[in-house]
Scaffold this motif. Structure first.
Motif, mmCIF file in Angstrom:
data_model
loop_
_atom_site.group_PDB
_atom_site.id
_atom_site.type_symbol
_atom_site.label_atom_id
_atom_site.label_comp_id
_atom_site.label_asym_id
_atom_site.label_seq_id
_atom_site.Cartn_x
_atom_site.Cartn_y
_atom_site.Cartn_z
ATOM 1 N N THR A 218 12.975 7.589 -8.488
ATOM 2 C CA THR A 218 12.142 5.790 -8.043
ATOM 3 C C THR A 218 12.602 5.211 -6.836
ATOM 4 O O THR A 218 13.817 5.652 -6.299
ATOM 5 C CB THR A 218 13.517 5.022 -9.664
ATOM 6 N N ALA B 70 11.508 1.608 -4.567
ATOM 7 C CA ALA B 70 11.218 -0.358 -4.930
ATOM 8 C C ALA B 70 9.361 -0.377 -4.932
ATOM 9 O O ALA B 70 9.223 -1.048 -5.515
ATOM 10 C CB ALA B 70 11.633 -0.998 -3.588
ATOM 11 N N ARG B 71 9.182 0.252 -4.299
ATOM 12 C CA ARG B 71 7.644 0.444 -4.138
ATOM 13 C C ARG B 71 7.256 2.193 -4.518
ATOM 14 O O ARG B 71 6.888 3.087 -3.589
ATOM 15 C CB ARG B 71 6.748 0.514 -2.435
ATOM 16 N N PRO B 72 6.625 2.643 -5.810
ATOM 17 C CA PRO B 72 7.084 3.555 -6.183
ATOM 18 C C PRO B 72 5.572 4.124 -5.081
ATOM 19 O O PRO B 72 4.770 3.917 -4.462
ATOM 20 C CB PRO B 72 5.760 3.478 -7.694
ATOM 21 N N VAL B 73 5.377 6.049 -5.621
ATOM 22 C CA VAL B 73 4.808 7.054 -4.775
ATOM 23 C C VAL B 73 4.621 8.072 -5.519
ATOM 24 O O VAL B 73 5.375 8.345 -5.781
ATOM 25 C CB VAL B 73 5.244 7.215 -2.850
ATOM 26 N N TRP C 134 7.044 8.016 3.173
ATOM 27 C CA TRP C 134 7.916 6.363 2.615
ATOM 28 C C TRP C 134 7.210 5.369 3.285
ATOM 29 O O TRP C 134 7.325 5.236 5.112
ATOM 30 C CB TRP C 134 8.834 6.487 2.306
ATOM 31 N N ALA C 135 6.890 4.697 2.617
ATOM 32 C CA ALA C 135 7.004 2.836 3.068
ATOM 33 C C ALA C 135 7.931 2.344 3.795
ATOM 34 O O ALA C 135 9.432 2.493 3.144
ATOM 35 C CB ALA C 135 6.673 1.604 1.584
ATOM 36 N N GLN D 279 12.547 0.285 2.081
ATOM 37 C CA GLN D 279 13.504 0.169 0.466
ATOM 38 C C GLN D 279 14.524 1.085 0.143
ATOM 39 O O GLN D 279 14.655 2.338 1.429
ATOM 40 C CB GLN D 279 12.194 0.408 -0.130
#
Length: 384
Positions: free
Chosen positions: A164, A166-169, A189-190, A193
């Motif tokens: 999981t 914070a910004r789902p991928v 990944w962003a 986060q």
């Protein structure tokens, strides 16, 4: 007499009819029934099927299951008549259940009890994780789980792995051996986060083994940093959050042999040391090409001996490739790169005819998304 008999018959019929009407009543409504599986007071309950609560003649308004004082996650079906745990149960553990079922017009049914699971023989668990819990990493960082023994049912284990962010991928697991599975998102990944990884293994049945314990950890994705190395122009540029923050002349592999050719492709920084002892592979002291050196500010980018490191051969940096395969820069710039690198930072190298193999170090970004997914035990993508 005849009239009297007829009158009596009629009177009896009237009384009978009235009597039937006067005693007719509705059957009292019964409350709903709650059932729990495994049954309450079980002391050898199976772990691999989870815990199920059902309501008959009503719907579930509340289900609370705890283990060790902590709530156990689960969910209701759309009809609100069945509740199931999300994951398997921990072995040799006690679960407390409180469930309420309701139906309009009747009292609610409340059920409370305990279930204890059986201890398990032959278990496996996560032996090591990458990244480390709490680590701050680069945007290309893979998630690597190493198990303490070979996994016989990879699909069952993969279903129990949860990532999981914070910004789902979109991401997928790929098996790279009997004891290792690697997760990679479809794109980097962003930055900035938190990502949480949970292996819901406790009680999981995987072939002839059972999961011995759950494992959960979190890590942080740091700033967006990518380094590009052009071996033809002998330059390296470090970009952070879209802006160049460092430019440095470099020298790469001399390319007189395949061994001395720097690999082209998407590398990831894996570890670093200051200094690192580097010894020529496959050569004995006194043989041509032998070396045994202590190298400062070395950042590993593959398993085939490639680093970005310091070297004082400034005469070659920016002009000529003279190394044994590493990327070297001046001492000051190499020290900066060392201090500003996180594990998982992409280092993209171009200009050579030796591609980085996807399984050389963390060369996982060398595979297309379709190819990467082919290594999952759950997703099969046909070859193109």
């Amino acid at each position: 007499m005849r009239r009297a008999v007829l009158f009596c018959v009629a009177l009896a019929a009237f009384v009978l009819a009235c009597g039937c009407g006067s005693v007719t009543a509705e059957t009292p409504a019964t409350p709903p029934v709650v059932r729990v599986w495994p049954p309450f007071d079980s002391v050898q309950a199976r772990t691999d099927r989870g815990l199920v609560v059902t309501a008959q003649g009503g719907t579930l308004s509340q289900v609370l299951v705890t283990q060790g004082g902590e709530p156990v996650p689960g969910r209701l079906d759309p009809s609100r008549t069945t509740w199931r745990t999300d994951w398997t149960l921990k072995p040799a553990s006690e679960y407390t259940v409180t469930a309420t079922a309701v139906r309009e017009g009747v009292p609610a049914a409340v059920t409370m009890g305990r279930v204890r699971t059986r201890p398990l023989p032959r278990t496996f668990r996560v032996a090591a994780t990458t990244p480390l819990p709490g680590e701050t990493v680069g945007i290309g960082m893979p998630i690597i789980l190493d198990f303490d023994r070979a996994v016989p049912d990879r699909a069952a284990v993969e279903r129990a792995l949860e990532v999981t962010a914070a910004r789902p991928v979109e991401g997928a697991w790929r098996w790279v051996g009997d004891t290792r599975v690697v997760y990679r998102p479809r794109a980097y990944w962003a930055p900035r986060q938190t990502v949480t990884v949970t292996a819901h293994l406790a009680g999981l049945r995987a072939g002839g083994l059972y999961g011995g314990a759950d494992t959960t950890f979190s890590f942080t994705v740091g700033r967006h940093q990518i380094s590009t190395v052009d071996t033809k122009t002998h330059q390296m540029v470090v970009t952070r959050d879209g802006e160049p923050v460092q430019r440095m002349p470099i020298s790469a592999g001399m390319a007189t042999t395949r061994e001395y050719t720097t690999t082209s492709g998407v590398h990831l920084t894996m570890e670093k040391g200051n200094p690192v002892r580097m010894i020529s592979p496959g050569r004995e002291e006194g043989e041509p090409g032998y070396y045994d050196l202590m190298i400062d500010h070395a950042v590993r980018i593959s398993d085939s001996g490639e680093y970005v490191h310091a070297k004082d051969n400034v005469w070659a940096q920016g002009r000529e490739n003279v190394s044994h395969g590493c990327v070297n820069a001046g001492p000051g710039r190499a020290a900066w790169f060392y201090e500003n690198s996180l594990r998982g930072d992409p280092v993209v190298i171009t200009g050579t005819d030796r591609p980085l193999a996807w399984d050389n170090g963390w060369g996982f970004w060398q595979l297309s998304w379709e190819k990467w997914r082919q290594g999952s035990a759950l997703v099969r993508v046909p070859e193109r």
